[in-house]
Design a protein around this motif. Structure first.
Motif, PDB file in Angstrom:
ATOM      1  N   ALA A   9      10.940  -1.524  -4.676  1.00  0.00           N
ATOM      2  CA  ALA A   9      10.941  -1.765  -6.111  1.00  0.00           C
ATOM      3  C   ALA A   9      10.437  -0.563  -6.890  1.00  0.00           C
ATOM      4  CB  ALA A   9      10.092  -2.997  -6.433  1.00  0.00           C
ATOM      5  N   ASN A  10       9.475   0.165  -6.329  1.00  0.00           N
ATOM      6  CA  ASN A  10       8.914   1.310  -7.048  1.00  0.00           C
ATOM      7  C   ASN A  10       9.580   2.634  -6.672  1.00  0.00           C
ATOM      8  OD1 ASN A  10       7.817   1.864  -4.518  1.00  0.00           O
ATOM      9  ND2 ASN A  10       5.745   1.213  -5.076  1.00  0.00           N
ATOM     10  N   GLY A  11      10.521   2.606  -5.729  1.00  0.00           N
ATOM     11  CA  GLY A  11      11.240   3.818  -5.345  1.00  0.00           C
ATOM     12  C   GLY A  11      10.371   4.886  -4.716  1.00  0.00           C
ATOM     13  N   SER A  12       9.232   4.487  -4.121  1.00  0.00           N
ATOM     14  CA  SER A  12       8.248   5.477  -3.698  1.00  0.00           C
ATOM     15  C   SER A  12       7.594   5.171  -2.360  1.00  0.00           C
ATOM     16  CB  SER A  12       7.148   5.582  -4.765  1.00  0.00           C
ATOM     17  OG  SER A  12       7.686   5.895  -6.037  1.00  0.00           O
ATOM     18  N   VAL A  13       8.200   4.312  -1.538  1.00  0.00           N
ATOM     19  CA  VAL A  13       7.565   3.868  -0.298  1.00  0.00           C
ATOM     20  C   VAL A  13       8.059   4.663   0.906  1.00  0.00           C
ATOM     21  CG1 VAL A  13       7.268   1.930   1.307  1.00  0.00           C
ATOM     22  CG2 VAL A  13       7.113   1.548  -1.165  1.00  0.00           C
ATOM     23  N   VAL A  14       7.107   5.164   1.684  1.00  0.00           N
ATOM     24  CA  VAL A  14       7.368   5.831   2.957  1.00  0.00           C
ATOM     25  C   VAL A  14       6.789   4.947   4.058  1.00  0.00           C
ATOM     26  CG1 VAL A  14       6.929   7.869   4.388  1.00  0.00           C
ATOM     27  CG2 VAL A  14       7.254   8.116   1.909  1.00  0.00           C
ATOM     28  N   VAL A  15       7.577   4.665   5.085  1.00  0.00           N
ATOM     29  CA  VAL A  15       7.109   3.874   6.219  1.00  0.00           C
ATOM     30  C   VAL A  15       6.771   4.821   7.367  1.00  0.00           C
ATOM     31  CG1 VAL A  15       7.691   2.052   7.864  1.00  0.00           C
ATOM     32  CG2 VAL A  15       8.550   1.944   5.509  1.00  0.00           C
ATOM     33  N   THR A  16       5.637   4.578   8.006  1.00  0.00           N
ATOM     34  CA  THR A  16       5.186   5.391   9.123  1.00  0.00           C
ATOM     35  C   THR A  16       4.389   4.491  10.064  1.00  0.00           C
ATOM     36  OG1 THR A  16       4.066   7.483   9.721  1.00  0.00           O
ATOM     37  CG2 THR A  16       3.097   6.188   7.932  1.00  0.00           C
ATOM     38  N   ALA A  17       3.662   5.077  10.998  1.00  0.00           N
ATOM     39  CA  ALA A  17       2.812   4.288  11.894  1.00  0.00           C
ATOM     40  C   ALA A  17       1.426   4.101  11.280  1.00  0.00           C
ATOM     41  CB  ALA A  17       2.690   4.984  13.252  1.00  0.00           C
ATOM     42  N   GLY A  18       0.741   3.048  11.690  1.00  0.00           N
ATOM     43  CA  GLY A  18      -0.610   2.818  11.190  1.00  0.00           C
ATOM     44  C   GLY A  18      -1.545   3.951  11.527  1.00  0.00           C
ATOM     45  N   HIS A  19      -1.415   4.510  12.734  1.00  0.00           N
ATOM     46  CA  HIS A  19      -2.323   5.597  13.117  1.00  0.00           C
ATOM     47  C   HIS A  19      -1.996   6.897  12.394  1.00  0.00           C
ATOM     48  CE1 HIS A  19       0.802   6.209  16.417  1.00  0.00           C
ATOM     49  NE2 HIS A  19       0.637   7.454  16.000  1.00  0.00           N
ATOM     50  N   CYS A  20      -0.905   6.901  11.645  1.00  0.00           N
ATOM     51  CA  CYS A  20      -0.565   8.072  10.835  1.00  0.00           C
ATOM     52  C   CYS A  20      -1.160   7.994   9.433  1.00  0.00           C
ATOM     53  CB  CYS A  20       0.949   8.228  10.747  1.00  0.00           C
ATOM     54  SG  CYS A  20       1.730   8.529  12.349  1.00  0.00           S
ATOM     55  N   ALA A  28       3.038  -2.511  -0.745  1.00  0.00           N
ATOM     56  CA  ALA A  28       3.372  -1.108  -1.024  1.00  0.00           C
ATOM     57  C   ALA A  28       4.368  -0.995  -2.179  1.00  0.00           C
ATOM     58  CB  ALA A  28       3.934  -0.445   0.229  1.00  0.00           C
ATOM     59  N   GLN A  29       5.405  -1.818  -2.183  1.00  0.00           N
ATOM     60  CA  GLN A  29       6.422  -1.665  -3.228  1.00  0.00           C
ATOM     61  C   GLN A  29       5.936  -2.158  -4.594  1.00  0.00           C
ATOM     62  OE1 GLN A  29      10.146  -3.709  -2.872  1.00  0.00           O
ATOM     63  NE2 GLN A  29       9.244  -5.662  -2.270  1.00  0.00           N
ATOM     64  N   ALA A  30       4.825  -2.908  -4.599  1.00  0.00           N
ATOM     65  CA  ALA A  30       4.253  -3.370  -5.855  1.00  0.00           C
ATOM     66  C   ALA A  30       3.156  -2.435  -6.359  1.00  0.00           C
ATOM     67  CB  ALA A  30       3.671  -4.776  -5.703  1.00  0.00           C
ATOM     68  N   ALA A  31       2.780  -1.453  -5.544  1.00  0.00           N
ATOM     69  CA  ALA A  31       1.668  -0.547  -5.913  1.00  0.00           C
ATOM     70  C   ALA A  31       2.118   0.479  -6.937  1.00  0.00           C
ATOM     71  CB  ALA A  31       1.141   0.148  -4.676  1.00  0.00           C
TER      72      ALA A  31
END
Length: 293
Positions: A107-118, A290-293
């Motif tokens: 929704a915010n056009g700004s989300v990057v998905v990665t691993a938790g340990h990253c 994340a998409q609402a942040a």
């Protein structure tokens, strides 16, 4: 018991954590210069892990792993994945390190998905976190995108449970543009059936790789029968690939797919296999945050 199991798996992570860098836009010289990015190392190079053998872990069913992938090769197919996938740079306890990540629709056009340990490891949230989509040997063709916030699942944040090794970052606009308006976005899905064919991408930086190229594996997946409920695939990516995307329904011609996991870890006694967490309700809740942040 849950924390003990998580600690054992964390100790045998063979696919590296990675960390990021500084504000992408500054009046002064940026923190993550080409030389600094080249110098960043996989997290497993910074953490001395004890050697664990199969006898040290709970025995699972004596299953034969069958997976016939195209694996460990440089991606030359082009398409959108060459823009949405990238390297993640950050500081872990003052050390420059790297992971991988992927831009997804949001929704915010700004989300990057990665691993938790990253985004967080051993109780420490990484600093100077940046995402470099389309990274190419020190070059950032689409810019450096600094995280304004990083998040992870409650299970990873509280006890670093490897089953929930998912992290996300919300990056700030760059030149008044949002991330996915510049590089596009991959789809993302949750609660999908297991044991399907998948593609996985990342920027491994530990030998025999050097972090300069986007690498991929593809093939059938299985469900880990040792310590986790993760997806598994025959793949020889190394440290630095952590956080790279796993795709369902990947189209080689367009370089697009639906992300349903991330590169997470490998067992040191089972070389040539990589594992990624299942995207269930907790990963979906993280994505909604994340998409609402």
């Amino acid at each position: 018991m849950k924390h003990t199991k998580a600690a054992v798996v964390t100790a045998i992570l063979s696919l590296a954590l990675a960390l990021v860098g500084a504000p992408a836009q500054a009046a002064t010289k940026p923190f993550w210069t080409p030389d600094a990015m080249r110098a960043a190392v996989p997290m497993d190079s910074l953490v001395a892990a004890p050697k664990i053998t199969p006898k040290d872990v709970a025995k699972g069913p004596s299953a034969v792993i069958r997976s016939i992938p195209n694996g460990g090769g440089a991606w030359t197919g082009g398409g959108k994945v060459t823009q949405t996938a990238g390297r993640v740079f950050f500081l872990f306890n003052g050390q420059k390190a790297s992971c991988s990540g992927d831009a997804v629709t949001s929704a915010n056009g700004s989300v990057v998905v990665t691993a938790g340990h990253c985004v967080k490891y051993q109780g420490t949230w990484h600093t100077q976190w940046v995402f470099v989509p389309g990274y190419n040997n020190g070059n950032a063709p689409y810019g450096q995108w600094a995280a304004k916030t990083t998040l992870t699942t409650p299970q990873w944040e509280a006890g670093e449970d490897i089953n929930y090794d998912v992290g996300m970052a919300v990056v700030s606009p760059l030149n008044s543009q949002r991330l996915t308006d510049v590089v596009g976005a991959q789809g993302i899905a949750f609660n999908q059936p297991k044991n399907q064919n998948m593609y996985t991408f990342g920027y491994p930086a530990a030998s025999p790789y050097d972090g300069t190229k986007l690498i991929y594996c593809s093939g059938s997946t299985f469900t880990d029968f040792l310590l986790t409920k993760d997806h598994g695939m025959n793949c020889n990516m190394t440290g630095g690939s952590s956080g790279g995307p796993w795709f369902l329904s990947f189209n080689e011609a367009t370089g697009t797919g639906v992300q349903a996991s991330v590169n997470s870890f490998g067992y040191n006694f089972l070389p040539g296999y990589m594992f990624g967490p299942y995207f269930g309700a907790d990963a979906q809740n993280l994505y909604n945050r994340a998409q609402a942040a």
